[in-house]
Design a protein around this motif. Structure first.
Motif, PDB file in Angstrom:
ATOM      1  N   LEU A 140       0.793  -1.300   0.000  1.00 23.33           N
ATOM      2  CA  LEU A 140       0.020  -0.022  -0.162  1.00 23.33           C
ATOM      3  C   LEU A 140       0.843   1.176   0.019  1.00 23.33           C
ATOM      4  O   LEU A 140       0.508   2.303  -0.695  1.00 23.33           O
ATOM      5  N   GLN A 141       1.796   1.274   0.678  1.00 24.47           N
ATOM      6  CA  GLN A 141       2.922   2.506   0.821  1.00 24.47           C
ATOM      7  C   GLN A 141       3.503   2.513  -0.540  1.00 24.47           C
ATOM      8  O   GLN A 141       3.582   3.761  -0.877  1.00 24.47           O
ATOM      9  N   ARG A 142       3.976   1.575  -0.958  1.00 20.02           N
ATOM     10  CA  ARG A 142       4.720   1.574  -2.281  1.00 20.02           C
ATOM     11  C   ARG A 142       3.695   2.222  -3.445  1.00 20.02           C
ATOM     12  O   ARG A 142       4.078   3.121  -4.099  1.00 20.02           O
ATOM     13  N   CYS A 143       2.721   1.599  -3.505  1.00 17.78           N
ATOM     14  CA  CYS A 143       1.618   2.072  -4.575  1.00 17.78           C
ATOM     15  C   CYS A 143       1.065   3.346  -4.137  1.00 17.78           C
ATOM     16  O   CYS A 143       0.674   4.197  -5.450  1.00 17.78           O
ATOM     17  N   ALA A 144       0.936   4.061  -2.919  1.00 15.32           N
ATOM     18  CA  ALA A 144       0.204   5.370  -2.865  1.00 15.32           C
ATOM     19  C   ALA A 144       1.480   6.240  -3.041  1.00 15.32           C
ATOM     20  O   ALA A 144       1.127   7.175  -3.637  1.00 15.32           O
ATOM     21  N   SER A 148       0.968   9.088  -6.025  1.00 15.14           N
ATOM     22  CA  SER A 148       1.081  10.597  -5.635  1.00 15.14           C
ATOM     23  C   SER A 148       2.224  10.930  -6.703  1.00 15.14           C
ATOM     24  O   SER A 148       2.072  12.211  -7.189  1.00 15.14           O
ATOM     25  N   ARG A 149       3.219  10.372  -7.146  1.00 15.97           N
ATOM     26  CA  ARG A 149       4.344  10.650  -7.935  1.00 15.97           C
ATOM     27  C   ARG A 149       3.756  10.961  -9.221  1.00 15.97           C
ATOM     28  O   ARG A 149       3.851  11.959 -10.094  1.00 15.97           O
ATOM     29  N   LEU A 150       3.033  10.058  -9.663  1.00 16.74           N
ATOM     30  CA  LEU A 150       2.569  10.143 -11.240  1.00 16.74           C
ATOM     31  C   LEU A 150       1.382  11.279 -11.442  1.00 16.74           C
ATOM     32  O   LEU A 150       1.372  12.017 -12.424  1.00 16.74           O
ATOM     33  N   GLN A 151       0.745  11.675 -10.121  1.00 18.77           N
ATOM     34  CA  GLN A 151      -0.122  12.606 -10.213  1.00 18.77           C
ATOM     35  C   GLN A 151       0.473  14.154  -9.851  1.00 18.77           C
ATOM     36  O   GLN A 151      -0.165  14.913  -9.722  1.00 18.77           O
ATOM     37  N   GLY A 152       1.784  13.997  -9.659  1.00 24.42           N
ATOM     38  CA  GLY A 152       2.449  15.183  -9.332  1.00 24.42           C
ATOM     39  C   GLY A 152       2.215  16.030  -7.906  1.00 24.42           C
ATOM     40  O   GLY A 152       2.119  17.209  -7.723  1.00 24.42           O
ATOM     41  N   LEU A 153       1.871  14.916  -6.776  1.00 28.61           N
ATOM     42  CA  LEU A 153       1.394  15.604  -5.686  1.00 28.61           C
ATOM     43  C   LEU A 153       2.632  15.460  -4.480  1.00 28.61           C
ATOM     44  O   LEU A 153       3.412  14.907  -4.716  1.00 28.61           O
ATOM     45  N   PRO A 154       2.376  16.421  -3.724  1.00 28.64           N
ATOM     46  CA  PRO A 154       3.425  16.045  -2.505  1.00 28.64           C
ATOM     47  C   PRO A 154       3.570  14.957  -1.691  1.00 28.64           C
ATOM     48  O   PRO A 154       2.082  14.283  -1.805  1.00 28.64           O
ATOM     49  N   ASP A 170      -7.838  17.264  -1.128  1.00 27.18           N
ATOM     50  CA  ASP A 170      -7.208  17.285  -2.618  1.00 27.18           C
ATOM     51  C   ASP A 170      -6.054  16.842  -2.460  1.00 27.18           C
ATOM     52  O   ASP A 170      -5.017  16.518  -3.535  1.00 27.18           O
ATOM     53  N   GLN A 171      -5.195  16.783  -1.345  1.00 26.76           N
ATOM     54  CA  GLN A 171      -3.751  16.548  -1.385  1.00 26.76           C
ATOM     55  C   GLN A 171      -3.315  15.353  -1.778  1.00 26.76           C
ATOM     56  O   GLN A 171      -2.342  14.857  -2.193  1.00 26.76           O
ATOM     57  N   SER A 172      -4.184  14.232  -1.388  1.00 23.85           N
ATOM     58  CA  SER A 172      -3.839  12.776  -1.764  1.00 23.85           C
ATOM     59  C   SER A 172      -4.994  12.104  -2.332  1.00 23.85           C
ATOM     60  O   SER A 172      -5.736  11.644  -1.474  1.00 23.85           O
ATOM     61  N   PRO A 173      -4.978  11.533  -3.455  1.00 23.54           N
ATOM     62  CA  PRO A 173      -5.780  10.705  -4.190  1.00 23.54           C
ATOM     63  C   PRO A 173      -5.650   9.300  -3.660  1.00 23.54           C
ATOM     64  O   PRO A 173      -6.713   8.622  -3.597  1.00 23.54           O
ATOM     65  N   VAL A 175      -3.399   7.148  -0.731  1.00 22.95           N
ATOM     66  CA  VAL A 175      -3.444   6.865   0.886  1.00 22.95           C
ATOM     67  C   VAL A 175      -2.048   6.980   1.489  1.00 22.95           C
ATOM     68  O   VAL A 175      -0.943   6.606   0.573  1.00 22.95           O
ATOM     69  N   ALA A 176      -1.974   7.481   2.707  1.00 22.86           N
ATOM     70  CA  ALA A 176      -0.656   7.302   3.291  1.00 22.86           C
ATOM     71  C   ALA A 176      -0.950   6.328   4.095  1.00 22.86           C
ATOM     72  O   ALA A 176      -0.846   6.476   5.437  1.00 22.86           O
ATOM     73  N   PRO A 177      -0.739   4.925   3.898  1.00 17.48           N
ATOM     74  CA  PRO A 177      -1.329   3.919   4.511  1.00 17.48           C
ATOM     75  C   PRO A 177      -0.299   3.285   5.460  1.00 17.48           C
ATOM     76  O   PRO A 177       0.918   3.228   5.198  1.00 17.48           O
ATOM     77  N   ARG A 178      -0.914   3.063   6.673  1.00 12.92           N
ATOM     78  CA  ARG A 178       0.206   2.257   7.384  1.00 12.92           C
ATOM     79  C   ARG A 178      -0.766   1.633   8.565  1.00 12.92           C
ATOM     80  O   ARG A 178      -2.005   2.108   8.792  1.00 12.92           O
ATOM     81  N   ARG A 179      -0.402   0.406   8.953  1.00 11.47           N
ATOM     82  CA  ARG A 179      -1.031  -0.265  10.233  1.00 11.47           C
ATOM     83  C   ARG A 179      -0.358  -0.087  11.582  1.00 11.47           C
ATOM     84  O   ARG A 179       0.631   0.078  11.595  1.00 11.47           O
ATOM     85  N   ARG A 180      -1.316   0.154  12.511  1.00 13.83           N
ATOM     86  CA  ARG A 180      -0.603   0.361  13.748  1.00 13.83           C
ATOM     87  C   ARG A 180      -1.547  -0.513  14.860  1.00 13.83           C
ATOM     88  O   ARG A 180      -2.652  -0.397  15.079  1.00 13.83           O
ATOM     89  N   PRO A 181      -0.714  -1.581  15.292  1.00 14.84           N
ATOM     90  CA  PRO A 181      -1.255  -2.240  16.180  1.00 14.84           C
ATOM     91  C   PRO A 181      -1.783  -1.347  17.369  1.00 14.84           C
ATOM     92  O   PRO A 181      -0.739  -0.812  18.100  1.00 14.84           O
TER      93      PRO A 181
END
Length: 195
Positions: A140-144, A148-154, A170-173, A175-181
């Protein structure tokens, strides 16, 4: 899908239904071919936005020595669901992510269904194989970051992901995904009340 594998897959998936027999009957002869299955007992479902979910599913299928777990596409709601081992104390953080666990239900077609608005991208194999949360988190992190890079986003360099900052709107189409137990060794676990 061979008949034996299909039967095994159907039995495994139907076990999450309140009435496995009626569930299998609907899949084989019903008008919709879709039934409701309870999450949280045998598996949880991480729901991800469609564009990100499709990229992640593709990446997981390409990884060597990894049998990806079942993955369901719902084109009407525009999301993808990954079946994971149940983790009652886990929290997934990211825009558009939802973890479905105990007390929730999903609509599921027959395990062989790979067409239509609701279909399996990776069908259940009947052995109980599920997606490993740690592997899904990295994918998820890699693909997000890639989206973001492909869409020119921060954050297209992945910095927003590694820092765990949650971007919204609009900043992130993606996800900045991560799992937190949420369970920590120094704190007792108190189960959530279900009213």
């Amino acid at each position: 899908m061979a008949l034996t594998q299909w039967t095994r897959s159907m039995e495994w998936l139907a076990a999450a239904s309140e009435d496995p027999r009626a569930c299998k009957e609907e899949w084989q002869n019903g008008s919709t071919g879709v039934t409701l299955l309870a999450a949280g007992r045998f598996w949880d479902v991480l729901v991800v936005p469609e564009e990100l979910g499709l990229r992640v599913a593709e990446l997981l299928e390409e990884l060597p020595l990894l049998n990806p777990g079942p993955c369901l596409l719902d084109t009407r709601r525009r999301h993808v669901g990954f079946l994971l081992p149940p983790e009652p104390y886990a929290v997934w953080i990211g825009t558009g992510l939802r973890l479905l666990g105990r007390g929730t239900w999903i609509a599921a077609p027959a395990p062989h269904c790979r067409w239509g608005a609701l279909r399996w991208i990776v069908p259940p194999d009947g052995t109980g194989t599920l997606t490993m949360p740690e592997v899904l988190e990295v994918a998820l992190q890699r693909c997000a970051s890639e989206l973001s890079r492909l869409q020119g986003l921060p954050g297209g360099d992945g910095s927003h992901v590694s820092a765990g900052r949650r971007l919204t709107g609009d900043q992130s189409p993606a996800v900045a995904p991560r799992r937190r137990p949420t369970r920590r060794a120094d704190r007792p676990v108190v189960p959530a009340r279900s009213d």
